[in-house]
Design a protein around this motif. Structure first.
Motif, short mmCIF file in Angstrom:
data_model
loop_
_atom_site.label_atom_id
_atom_site.label_comp_id
_atom_site.label_asym_id
_atom_site.label_seq_id
_atom_site.Cartn_x
_atom_site.Cartn_y
_atom_site.Cartn_z
N LEU A 11 -10.71 11.25 -4.67
CA LEU A 11 -11.99 11.89 -4.35
C LEU A 11 -12.44 12.79 -5.49
CD1 LEU A 11 -14.25 12.35 -2.30
CD2 LEU A 11 -12.88 14.21 -1.32
N THR A 102 -13.30 20.28 1.95
CA THR A 102 -13.37 18.95 2.56
C THR A 102 -12.42 18.91 3.76
OG1 THR A 102 -11.66 18.04 1.09
CG2 THR A 102 -13.95 17.85 0.36
N LEU A 135 -17.39 20.60 4.64
CA LEU A 135 -17.77 19.19 4.71
C LEU A 135 -16.70 18.48 5.54
CD1 LEU A 135 -18.75 18.60 0.98
CD2 LEU A 135 -20.28 19.15 2.89
N ARG A 136 -17.03 18.17 6.78
CA ARG A 136 -16.07 17.50 7.65
C ARG A 136 -16.18 15.99 7.45
NH1 ARG A 136 -16.86 21.01 13.26
NH2 ARG A 136 -15.43 22.71 12.70
N ASN A 137 -15.37 15.48 6.53
CA ASN A 137 -15.41 14.06 6.20
C ASN A 137 -14.85 13.21 7.34
OD1 ASN A 137 -16.38 14.85 3.75
ND2 ASN A 137 -14.56 14.28 2.58
N TYR A 140 -12.56 7.04 5.97
CA TYR A 140 -12.87 6.35 4.73
C TYR A 140 -12.74 4.84 4.94
CZ TYR A 140 -12.40 10.79 2.19
OH TYR A 140 -12.56 12.06 1.72
N ARG A 171 -15.54 6.54 -0.07
CA ARG A 171 -15.13 7.75 -0.78
C ARG A 171 -16.26 8.24 -1.68
NH1 ARG A 171 -10.67 5.82 -2.23
NH2 ARG A 171 -9.33 6.77 -0.65
N ASP A 173 -19.46 7.95 -1.09
CA ASP A 173 -20.44 8.62 -0.23
C ASP A 173 -20.05 10.08 -0.02
OD1 ASP A 173 -21.95 6.27 0.12
OD2 ASP A 173 -20.87 5.72 1.94
N TYR A 174 -18.78 10.30 0.32
CA TYR A 174 -18.32 11.67 0.56
C TYR A 174 -18.34 12.48 -0.72
CZ TYR A 174 -16.75 9.90 5.10
OH TYR A 174 -16.70 9.34 6.35
N LEU A 194 -19.76 14.69 8.59
CA LEU A 194 -20.11 13.57 7.71
C LEU A 194 -19.49 12.27 8.19
CD1 LEU A 194 -19.70 15.30 4.23
CD2 LEU A 194 -21.64 15.36 5.83
N LEU A 263 -24.44 13.16 6.66
CA LEU A 263 -24.08 12.58 5.36
C LEU A 263 -25.29 11.95 4.70
CD1 LEU A 263 -22.06 11.87 3.19
CD2 LEU A 263 -21.28 9.95 4.57
N THR A 271 -25.80 5.55 3.91
CA THR A 271 -24.40 5.43 3.52
C THR A 271 -24.08 3.97 3.23
OG1 THR A 271 -23.62 5.17 5.80
CG2 THR A 271 -23.80 7.42 4.94
#
Length: 288
Positions: A11, A102, A135-137, A140, A171, A173-174, A194, A263, A271
């Protein structure tokens, strides 16, 4: 100065690539365990700062007053809360201007075992007094596309998720979301959930891989205990196998699905769809 921790990870590498396209290299710093692995970044003008999440003394000199710091969560499950606390303490003492973290989708309420350390970190960030963005991912897509060689060889995707829906994104996108909040005036003390625009089931993932590869791939749904045996048989250590089983059990409860468009709003584009992510992964396989 924008500082990225874990800068040579998967990342972190994408975040630095994105930042280099928006700000001068002289305004970027990479915090890494091994400077040798960051030689490419150094050659492009990025400042390299050596520190480890588990080394508070090194972290104390990693940040400067007013800097923006991206704390990419540690990959050492079980040690994350302590390691993140050390990073946070160093950032607080340095007086950084913004801390971006993250985390995990709905970390404060998620039933996933993985959520606990993220929740603890978020609470520590909130109590620190530092301006922050969390940022709550979500999931993936690479959690599956990176396994395509084995999936194609077996012709199966095994799991215990049933009809669970995964609102996954790539990944990149995040990473683009992290770049956006680090380079634009977004509101601070904010949390973003996200996830990908369109969720999919593992059965739909198998169908997409089959369609594009020309090889039949089926999703095999198993009871949790049986799925754990499969993972152990594939060589995963038991603690990791337990987490993988928990991922699917939690997903079946809706933990990795959401219709929030945070996101998409941050990156100002849709996305990456599943079909495109699978195509890119298969293309890399064909290139060797």
């Amino acid at each position: 100065m924008i500082v990225v921790t874990g800068a040579t990870g998967k990342l972190g590498t994408l975040v630095l690539e994105g930042l280099l396209g928006k700000v001068p290299a002289s305004e970027l710093a990479a915090v890494v365990r091994s400077p040798a692995k960051a030689a490419g970044l150094a050659a492009r003008g990025v400042q390299i700062r050596q520190a480890d999440y588990g080394d508070p003394e090194a972290l104390a000199s990693a940040f400067r007053p007013g800097e923006k710091v991206l704390l990419i969560s540690s990959n050492e499950i079980g040690q994350r809360a302590v390691q993140h606390a050390a990073v946070l303490d160093a950032a607080r003492r340095a007086g950084v201007g913004l801390l971006v973290y993250t985390s995990l989708l709905r970390a404060d309420t998620s039933p996933m075992l993985l959520a606990g350390e993220h929740k603890t970190t978020e609470e520590a960030i909130s109590a620190s007094g530092l301006p922050y963005i969390i940022l709550r991912n979500g999931w993936y897509i690479e959690n599956y596309t990176d396994q395509l060689p084995g999936i194609l060889a077996r012709g199966t995707i095994a799991g215990a998720a049933g009809r669970a829906r995964y609102a996954a994104a790539t990944r990149r996108d995040y990473a683009d979301a992290a770049v956006a909040v680090l380079t634009s005036p977004w509101s601070t003390n904010a949390t973003y959930e996200l996830a990908g625009d369109r969720a999919f089931t593992l059965e739909e993932l198998a169908a997409e891989v089959s369609r594009q590869s020309g090889k039949t791939v089926n999703y095999v749904d198993l009871p949790p205990d049986e799925y754990k045996k499969v993972l152990l048989g594939a060589g995963l250590p038991e603690p990791i196998a337990v987490f993988f089983v928990d991922f699917d059990i939690a997903a079946a409860k809706g933990a990795l699905d959401t219709d929030r468009g945070d996101l998409r709003q941050l990156i100002k584009r849709p996305t990456t769809p599943l079909s495109e992510a699978v195509a890119e992964a298969l293309g890399r396989l064909q290139q060797g």
